[in-house]
Motif scaffolding. Structure first.
Motif, PDB file in Angstrom:
ATOM      1  N   GLY A  66       0.652  -1.502  -0.062  1.00  0.00           N
ATOM      2  CA  GLY A  66      -0.028  -0.010   0.043  1.00  0.00           C
ATOM      3  C   GLY A  66       0.681   1.449   0.104  1.00  0.00           C
ATOM      4  N   ASP A  67       2.229   1.026  -0.234  1.00  0.00           N
ATOM      5  CA  ASP A  67       2.880   2.329  -0.175  1.00  0.00           C
ATOM      6  C   ASP A  67       2.630   3.325  -1.233  1.00  0.00           C
ATOM      7  OD1 ASP A  67       4.322   2.090   2.324  1.00  0.00           O
ATOM      8  OD2 ASP A  67       6.061   1.277   1.291  1.00  0.00           O
ATOM      9  N   ARG A  68       2.597   4.520  -0.903  1.00  0.00           N
ATOM     10  CA  ARG A  68       2.197   5.360  -2.058  1.00  0.00           C
ATOM     11  C   ARG A  68       2.894   6.806  -1.656  1.00  0.00           C
ATOM     12  NH1 ARG A  68      -2.015   4.825  -5.154  1.00  0.00           N
ATOM     13  NH2 ARG A  68      -3.290   3.046  -5.034  1.00  0.00           N
ATOM     14  N   TYR A  69       3.388   7.663  -2.672  1.00  0.00           N
ATOM     15  CA  TYR A  69       3.781   9.035  -2.391  1.00  0.00           C
ATOM     16  C   TYR A  69       3.661   9.858  -3.531  1.00  0.00           C
ATOM     17  CZ  TYR A  69       8.146   8.573  -5.254  1.00  0.00           C
ATOM     18  OH  TYR A  69       9.023   8.296  -6.436  1.00  0.00           O
ATOM     19  N   VAL A  70       3.638  11.211  -3.378  1.00  0.00           N
ATOM     20  CA  VAL A  70       3.162  12.168  -4.330  1.00  0.00           C
ATOM     21  C   VAL A  70       4.463  12.746  -5.023  1.00  0.00           C
ATOM     22  CG1 VAL A  70       1.801  14.341  -4.390  1.00  0.00           C
ATOM     23  CG2 VAL A  70       1.089  12.706  -2.921  1.00  0.00           C
ATOM     24  N   TYR A  71       4.499  12.637  -6.313  1.00  0.00           N
ATOM     25  CA  TYR A  71       5.413  13.571  -7.081  1.00  0.00           C
ATOM     26  C   TYR A  71       4.700  13.962  -8.306  1.00  0.00           C
ATOM     27  CZ  TYR A  71       6.809   9.751 -10.024  1.00  0.00           C
ATOM     28  OH  TYR A  71       6.700   8.730 -11.093  1.00  0.00           O
ATOM     29  N   GLY A  72       5.124  15.156  -8.842  1.00  0.00           N
ATOM     30  CA  GLY A  72       4.367  15.702  -9.965  1.00  0.00           C
ATOM     31  C   GLY A  72       2.803  15.895  -9.693  1.00  0.00           C
ATOM     32  N   ASN A  73       2.662  16.355  -8.654  1.00  0.00           N
ATOM     33  CA  ASN A  73       1.030  16.544  -8.032  1.00  0.00           C
ATOM     34  C   ASN A  73       0.246  15.411  -8.379  1.00  0.00           C
ATOM     35  OD1 ASN A  73       1.539  19.089  -7.171  1.00  0.00           O
ATOM     36  ND2 ASN A  73       1.397  19.947  -9.441  1.00  0.00           N
ATOM     37  N   MET A  74       0.756  14.266  -8.325  1.00  0.00           N
ATOM     38  CA  MET A  74       0.051  13.052  -8.476  1.00  0.00           C
ATOM     39  C   MET A  74       0.497  12.117  -7.410  1.00  0.00           C
ATOM     40  SD  MET A  74       0.084  12.366 -12.690  1.00  0.00           S
ATOM     41  CE  MET A  74      -0.796  10.795 -12.472  1.00  0.00           C
ATOM     42  N   THR A  75      -0.485  11.276  -6.862  1.00  0.00           N
ATOM     43  CA  THR A  75      -0.160  10.194  -5.828  1.00  0.00           C
ATOM     44  C   THR A  75       0.148   8.770  -6.846  1.00  0.00           C
ATOM     45  OG1 THR A  75      -1.726  11.055  -4.332  1.00  0.00           O
ATOM     46  CG2 THR A  75      -1.009   8.658  -3.930  1.00  0.00           C
ATOM     47  N   ARG A  76       1.214   8.290  -6.232  1.00  0.00           N
ATOM     48  CA  ARG A  76       1.791   6.948  -7.313  1.00  0.00           C
ATOM     49  C   ARG A  76       1.982   5.814  -6.438  1.00  0.00           C
ATOM     50  NH1 ARG A  76       3.561   9.727 -12.008  1.00  0.00           N
ATOM     51  NH2 ARG A  76       3.556   7.455 -12.890  1.00  0.00           N
ATOM     52  N   SER A  77       1.427   4.555  -6.843  1.00  0.00           N
ATOM     53  CA  SER A  77       1.814   3.542  -6.191  1.00  0.00           C
ATOM     54  C   SER A  77       3.232   3.095  -6.355  1.00  0.00           C
ATOM     55  CB  SER A  77       0.881   2.485  -6.331  1.00  0.00           C
ATOM     56  OG  SER A  77       1.108   1.144  -6.200  1.00  0.00           O
ATOM     57  N   ILE A  78       3.745   2.799  -5.172  1.00  0.00           N
ATOM     58  CA  ILE A  78       5.192   2.253  -5.339  1.00  0.00           C
ATOM     59  C   ILE A  78       5.248   0.876  -6.150  1.00  0.00           C
ATOM     60  CG2 ILE A  78       7.204   1.368  -4.063  1.00  0.00           C
ATOM     61  CD1 ILE A  78       6.652   3.913  -2.063  1.00  0.00           C
ATOM     62  N   LYS A  79       4.330   0.294  -5.785  1.00  0.00           N
ATOM     63  CA  LYS A  79       4.093  -1.459  -6.564  1.00  0.00           C
ATOM     64  C   LYS A  79       3.940  -1.066  -7.909  1.00  0.00           C
ATOM     65  CE  LYS A  79       1.398  -5.471  -6.537  1.00  0.00           C
ATOM     66  NZ  LYS A  79       0.232  -6.207  -6.095  1.00  0.00           N
ATOM     67  N   LYS A  80       3.155  -0.112  -8.276  1.00  0.00           N
ATOM     68  CA  LYS A  80       3.191   0.116  -9.818  1.00  0.00           C
ATOM     69  C   LYS A  80       4.415   0.513 -10.413  1.00  0.00           C
ATOM     70  CE  LYS A  80      -0.186   2.073 -12.950  1.00  0.00           C
ATOM     71  NZ  LYS A  80      -1.463   2.880 -13.143  1.00  0.00           N
ATOM     72  N   LEU A  81       5.092   1.551  -9.578  1.00  0.00           N
ATOM     73  CA  LEU A  81       6.287   2.247 -10.174  1.00  0.00           C
ATOM     74  C   LEU A  81       7.441   1.073 -10.499  1.00  0.00           C
ATOM     75  CD1 LEU A  81       6.541   5.496  -8.138  1.00  0.00           C
ATOM     76  CD2 LEU A  81       6.096   5.311 -10.470  1.00  0.00           C
ATOM     77  N   PHE A  82       7.554   0.129  -9.512  1.00  0.00           N
ATOM     78  CA  PHE A  82       8.489  -0.799  -9.765  1.00  0.00           C
ATOM     79  C   PHE A  82       8.175  -1.639 -10.848  1.00  0.00           C
ATOM     80  CE2 PHE A  82       9.830  -1.198  -4.805  1.00  0.00           C
ATOM     81  CZ  PHE A  82      10.646   0.202  -4.980  1.00  0.00           C
ATOM     82  N   SER A  83       6.839  -1.810 -11.051  1.00  0.00           N
ATOM     83  CA  SER A  83       6.324  -2.859 -12.101  1.00  0.00           C
ATOM     84  C   SER A  83       6.521  -2.158 -13.411  1.00  0.00           C
ATOM     85  CB  SER A  83       4.976  -3.226 -11.693  1.00  0.00           C
ATOM     86  OG  SER A  83       4.263  -4.095 -13.025  1.00  0.00           O
ATOM     87  N   TYR A 106      11.543   9.893  -0.583  1.00  0.00           N
ATOM     88  CA  TYR A 106      12.454   9.524  -1.817  1.00  0.00           C
ATOM     89  C   TYR A 106      12.731   8.009  -1.841  1.00  0.00           C
ATOM     90  CZ  TYR A 106      16.756   9.420  -4.626  1.00  0.00           C
ATOM     91  OH  TYR A 106      17.624   8.810  -5.696  1.00  0.00           O
ATOM     92  N   ILE A 107      12.781   7.508  -3.061  1.00  0.00           N
ATOM     93  CA  ILE A 107      13.004   6.149  -3.354  1.00  0.00           C
ATOM     94  C   ILE A 107      14.245   6.145  -4.452  1.00  0.00           C
ATOM     95  CG2 ILE A 107      12.374   3.857  -4.383  1.00  0.00           C
ATOM     96  CD1 ILE A 107       9.594   5.141  -3.645  1.00  0.00           C
ATOM     97  N   PRO A 108      15.655   5.548  -4.163  1.00  0.00           N
ATOM     98  CA  PRO A 108      16.479   5.715  -5.192  1.00  0.00           C
ATOM     99  C   PRO A 108      16.068   5.136  -6.599  1.00  0.00           C
ATOM    100  CG  PRO A 108      17.389   4.864  -2.982  1.00  0.00           C
ATOM    101  CD  PRO A 108      15.840   5.032  -2.851  1.00  0.00           C
ATOM    102  N   GLY A 109      16.417   5.996  -7.413  1.00  0.00           N
ATOM    103  CA  GLY A 109      16.131   5.461  -9.035  1.00  0.00           C
ATOM    104  C   GLY A 109      14.911   6.415  -9.666  1.00  0.00           C
ATOM    105  N   PHE A 110      13.986   6.674  -8.370  1.00  0.00           N
ATOM    106  CA  PHE A 110      12.848   7.507  -8.788  1.00  0.00           C
ATOM    107  C   PHE A 110      12.806   8.854  -8.408  1.00  0.00           C
ATOM    108  CE2 PHE A 110      12.058   3.118  -8.367  1.00  0.00           C
ATOM    109  CZ  PHE A 110      10.974   2.702  -9.278  1.00  0.00           C
ATOM    110  N   PRO A 111      11.658   9.894  -8.819  1.00  0.00           N
ATOM    111  CA  PRO A 111      11.685  11.168  -8.515  1.00  0.00           C
ATOM    112  C   PRO A 111      11.425  11.410  -6.884  1.00  0.00           C
ATOM    113  CG  PRO A 111      10.370  10.869 -10.536  1.00  0.00           C
ATOM    114  CD  PRO A 111      10.636   9.310  -9.611  1.00  0.00           C
ATOM    115  N   TYR A 112      11.828  12.512  -6.228  1.00  0.00           N
ATOM    116  CA  TYR A 112      11.774  12.634  -5.023  1.00  0.00           C
ATOM    117  C   TYR A 112      10.235  13.271  -4.910  1.00  0.00           C
ATOM    118  CZ  TYR A 112      13.793  16.984  -6.969  1.00  0.00           C
ATOM    119  OH  TYR A 112      14.026  18.024  -7.790  1.00  0.00           O
ATOM    120  N   ALA A 113       9.636  13.143  -3.832  1.00  0.00           N
ATOM    121  CA  ALA A 113       8.303  13.490  -3.533  1.00  0.00           C
ATOM    122  C   ALA A 113       8.275  15.167  -3.507  1.00  0.00           C
ATOM    123  CB  ALA A 113       8.095  13.245  -2.020  1.00  0.00           C
ATOM    124  N   ASP A 114       7.103  15.503  -3.809  1.00  0.00           N
ATOM    125  CA  ASP A 114       6.758  17.039  -4.002  1.00  0.00           C
ATOM    126  C   ASP A 114       7.047  17.780  -2.638  1.00  0.00           C
ATOM    127  OD1 ASP A 114       6.138  16.589  -6.617  1.00  0.00           O
ATOM    128  OD2 ASP A 114       4.000  17.036  -6.036  1.00  0.00           O
TER     129      ASP A 114
END
Length: 141
Positions: A66-83, A106-114
């Protein structure tokens, strides 16, 4: 794992998270350390975020359902980003999630949170985060 300024070793996966204030990156001792370690480790990722490390705690943890974070004014699922990035399942478990006060920053390799964007938080001090990881012989990215 609570992160502090300097070297933070994560024994479980042979990686280092090095945290320094942005202004200290030009320090000769820190520069030598970073060059030496970036040559040793197979993966080296850097991000600069707006964060007051003196007043807030920074932690590294593994991914949770269920991890999620916001970047680019959008809430993103970490599971989906990894996929979407097609990261091997074994590797996904080793990527540290950096957070403060239960907010993923922040997650290394991905954008930092807004929340920690240097552009949106110009008054806050900036820190640089270096994630350095060695690969085992069986791992590929």
């Amino acid at each position: 794992i609570k992160l502090s300024l300097g070297e933070n070793i994560i024994d479980e996966d042979n990686s280092i998270i090095f945290v320094c204030e942005e202004k200290d990156e030009k320090n000769e001792e820190i520069s030598k350390y970073l060059i030496k370690n970036q040559n040793i480790y197979k993966i080296s990722i850097k991000a600069t975020i707006a964060f007051d490390i003196m007043n807030f705690s920074l932690f590294a943890r593994s991914k949770e359902d269920g991890d999620r974070y916001v970047y680019g004014n959008m809430t993103r699922s970490i599971k989906k980003l990894f996929s979407e990035k097609k990261l091997p399942i074994e590797y996904r478990a080793t990527i540290p999630i950096l957070e403060s006060d239960s907010n993923i920053l922040y997650i290394p390799g991905f954008p930092y949170a807004d929340l920690v964007s240097p552009k949106l938080n110009q008054g806050l001090p900036k820190i640089s985060i270096y994630y350095m990881k060695g690969l085992s012989q069986n791992e590929e990215i």
